[in-house]
Design an enzyme around this catalytic site. Structure first.
Site, PDB file in Angstrom:
ATOM      1  N   VAL A 207      -8.891 -35.478 130.474  1.00  0.00           N
ATOM      2  CA  VAL A 207      -9.467 -36.629 129.757  1.00  0.00           C
ATOM      3  C   VAL A 207      -8.274 -37.497 129.224  1.00  0.00           C
ATOM      4  CG1 VAL A 207     -10.661 -37.370 127.504  1.00  0.00           C
ATOM      5  CG2 VAL A 207     -11.487 -35.126 128.770  1.00  0.00           C
ATOM      6  N   ALA A 208      -7.292 -36.825 128.687  1.00  0.00           N
ATOM      7  CA  ALA A 208      -6.025 -37.606 128.322  1.00  0.00           C
ATOM      8  C   ALA A 208      -4.979 -36.887 128.440  1.00  0.00           C
ATOM      9  CB  ALA A 208      -6.347 -37.866 126.643  1.00  0.00           C
ATOM     10  N   GLY A 210      -0.625 -36.337 126.979  1.00  0.00           N
ATOM     11  CA  GLY A 210       0.296 -36.942 125.999  1.00  0.00           C
ATOM     12  C   GLY A 210       1.746 -36.408 126.453  1.00  0.00           C
ATOM     13  N   SER A 211       2.776 -36.547 125.664  1.00  0.00           N
ATOM     14  CA  SER A 211       3.898 -35.996 125.825  1.00  0.00           C
ATOM     15  C   SER A 211       4.068 -34.316 125.894  1.00  0.00           C
ATOM     16  CB  SER A 211       5.033 -36.810 124.948  1.00  0.00           C
ATOM     17  OG  SER A 211       4.880 -36.229 123.619  1.00  0.00           O
ATOM     18  N   GLY A 213       1.096 -32.166 125.505  1.00  0.00           N
ATOM     19  CA  GLY A 213       0.080 -31.499 125.931  1.00  0.00           C
ATOM     20  C   GLY A 213      -0.728 -32.650 126.807  1.00  0.00           C
ATOM     21  N   LEU A 215      -5.334 -32.847 127.230  1.00  0.00           N
ATOM     22  CA  LEU A 215      -6.482 -32.993 126.985  1.00  0.00           C
ATOM     23  C   LEU A 215      -7.762 -32.679 128.265  1.00  0.00           C
ATOM     24  CD1 LEU A 215      -8.486 -32.603 124.331  1.00  0.00           C
ATOM     25  CD2 LEU A 215      -8.828 -34.752 124.405  1.00  0.00           C
ATOM     26  N   LYS A 228      -7.136 -28.662 124.588  1.00  0.00           N
ATOM     27  CA  LYS A 228      -5.925 -29.154 124.502  1.00  0.00           C
ATOM     28  C   LYS A 228      -4.928 -28.097 124.850  1.00  0.00           C
ATOM     29  CE  LYS A 228      -4.187 -30.550 120.114  1.00  0.00           C
ATOM     30  NZ  LYS A 228      -3.903 -31.235 119.251  1.00  0.00           N
ATOM     31  N   ASP A 322      -2.817 -38.123 108.779  1.00  0.00           N
ATOM     32  CA  ASP A 322      -2.800 -39.113 110.223  1.00  0.00           C
ATOM     33  C   ASP A 322      -4.150 -39.674 110.224  1.00  0.00           C
ATOM     34  OD1 ASP A 322      -1.601 -40.419 111.890  1.00  0.00           O
ATOM     35  OD2 ASP A 322      -1.404 -38.861 113.382  1.00  0.00           O
TER      36      ASP A 322
END
Length: 480
Positions: A207-208, A210-211, A213, A215, A228, A322
């Site tokens: 799905v996504a 990142g640096s 990990g 998803l 995740k 956040d």
């Protein structure tokens, strides 16, 4: 692109190689380059007299983004030479990370030794390096050589430590040390049963990414879930501490407006967190990638869902730290839930916390300034979220995150409210983003205001909503 040495510094003519879209920034970069070069030559620095220096200086500017030039202080042009040397040093693996220290301003002797980052500038070069420039205070000696030595010691200690070391906090706030060579230790009361058997996890599509990990959408015991997964090659103490904290907090909370934690695998190298799958994705993606918009009744429902989730967290002494639309997720029924507790914390017994955490565009001024803060910092972020729901825009889109942060603190900067916004919503968000945290409402008060406004609109709303569940496929722009 090198510049002809025979041209005078003050009257250089150069055709930018950038596209028309970036020509303005390119011209500014050239202007700053010329000013820096002239300044360095006026200082009669030995380095500036070396053959080919001008070309080398231009290559330095050209390997960094154009915004680097906008941050350069021409009055301290020699800093550019430091930056260039650091990047050259970093090309040798043995020298990484390369760093230098200079005294910006004398600071008073403080009771505790510590550094506070007042400014941070990060620039990625076109050839894979990162130039990080920090302005700090909190160093009690004028001699910067001592500071450089302390930094060097810290870096060496970091290199000597096992890559998978971890410090987590237990229920009493005490440090629990562990190693992920076998397992990340999460504090528990012995009654929880949340350890995931990875053999029962089935991965579908990513799905996504990142640096640290990725998803995935998947299933766990036939239930649709979000997984995740931490990247083993990216693990370090900060990432592992965030992982531990997120599991520690998520396993303790259960509310219909908080993304439901299902379990986690703490067995390396399969570190992952499993939660319920939110099929409609984040509010941020809906607003800014799908170009969606909310009609007022649905906007009020979304804001109320977020307020309910945040009020529950506050009642359990949890500060999210956040809160932003990227961390607000929507399920198949249109219910919005608060997610991503990687930087959330249980509020300390003193009722206040310190340290800069969150995302600049949504961050409360007291957090930016490293002042003590409490749950009212989340209320400020909610005010920015509410503005984003109303406008469909990115907060302070015309500014860099750091420029926005400086404006919020020093000038009381806030996003411009759309003219079409409901007066009572305007009044609410202005209360939420008050500079003084004590003047901001609690989430219970926010929820009461939203409920009253919803009842008023239900009684008088006669607009036809042709979109599914109140979601419009195209953004309706406000007047800014």
């Amino acid at each position: 692109m090198a510049i002809d040495d025979n041209e005078s510094c003050g009257s250089r003519a150069m055709e930018p190689s950038a596209s028309p879209k970036h020509s303005r920034l390119q011209r500014q970069k050239v202007q700053v380059f010329n000013e820096v070069l002239s300044r360095l030559q006026d200082l009669n620095l030995e380095e500036a007299d070396l053959p080919g220096f001008e070309d080398q200086l231009w290559l330095h500017f050209n390997r960094l983004p154009a915004r680097y030039a906008l941050d350069v202080n021409v009055e301290r042009a020699e800093d550019v030479l430091v930056h260039r040397r650091l990047l050259q040093l970093a090309e040798d693996l043995e020298n990484r990370p390369a760093f230098d220290v200079r005294l910006v301003q004398l600071t008073s002797i403080v009771s505790e030794i510590g550094l506070n980052i007042e400014e941070a500038h990060v620039f990625s070069t076109v050839d894979g390096f990162s130039l990080d420039v920090f302005v700090v205070d909190g160093w009690q000696y004028e001699e910067t050589g001592l500071l450089k030595g302390e930094l060097q010691k810290g870096i060496m200690r970091s290199k000597e430590q096992p890559q998978h070391s971890l410090a987590a906090m237990n229920e009493q706030g005490q440090t629990v040390s562990g190693s992920v060579s076998s397992c990340v230790k999460i504090p528990t009361d012995g009654t929880d049963d949340w350890e995931i058997d990875v053999c029962l996890l089935k991965y579908e599509n990513k799905v996504a990414s990142g640096s640290s990990g990725d998803l995935y959408k998947g299933t766990y015991c036939s239930q649709e879930v979000a997984i995740k997964v931490l990247k083993p090659e990216q693990l370090n103490m900060d990432i592992l501490k965030e992982f531990s904290q997120e599991v520690f907090i998520m396993r303790k909370i259960r509310h219909k407006n908080v993304v439901q934690f299902i379990g986690a695998c703490t067995q390396a190298p399969n570190l992952c967190i499993v939660t319920e799958y939110m099929s409609r994705g984040s509010i941020h993606n809906f607003l800014h990638k799908q170009k969606g918009a909310f009609k007022l009744p649905t906007l009020l429902k979304v804001a109320a869902d977020v307020s309910k989730g945040m009020n529950y967290l506050y009642q359990n002494n949890i500060i999210h730290r956040d809160l932003k639309t990227a961390n607000l997720l929507m399920d198949e029924h249109g219910v919005v839930k608060v997610g991503d507790f990687g930087v959330a914390r249980v509020q300390a017994q003193t009722g206040v916390m310190t340290a800069e955490t969150g995302t600049y565009r949504w961050m409360a001024p007291e957090v930016i300034e490293h002042r003590p803060y409490d749950h009212k910092a989340d209320v400020f972020s909610f005010g920015i979220v509410l503005w984003e729901l109303l406008s469909g825009e990115i907060p302070y889109a015309h500014l860099t995150p750091l420029q926005a942060a400086v404006g919020v603190v020093q000038q009381g900067l806030r996003p411009r409210i759309p003219e079409h916004a409901h007066p009572k919503l305007v009044e609410l968000l202005e209360k939420c983003w008050q500079q003084d945290p004590t003047q901001r409402p609690d989430f219970s008060e926010i929820l009461d205001i939203l409920k009253r406004l919803t009842k008023e609109k239900q009684a008088g709303y006669d607009g036809e909503d042709k979109s599914i569940d109140g979601f419009s496929p195209a953004r309706k722009k406000g007047h800014h």
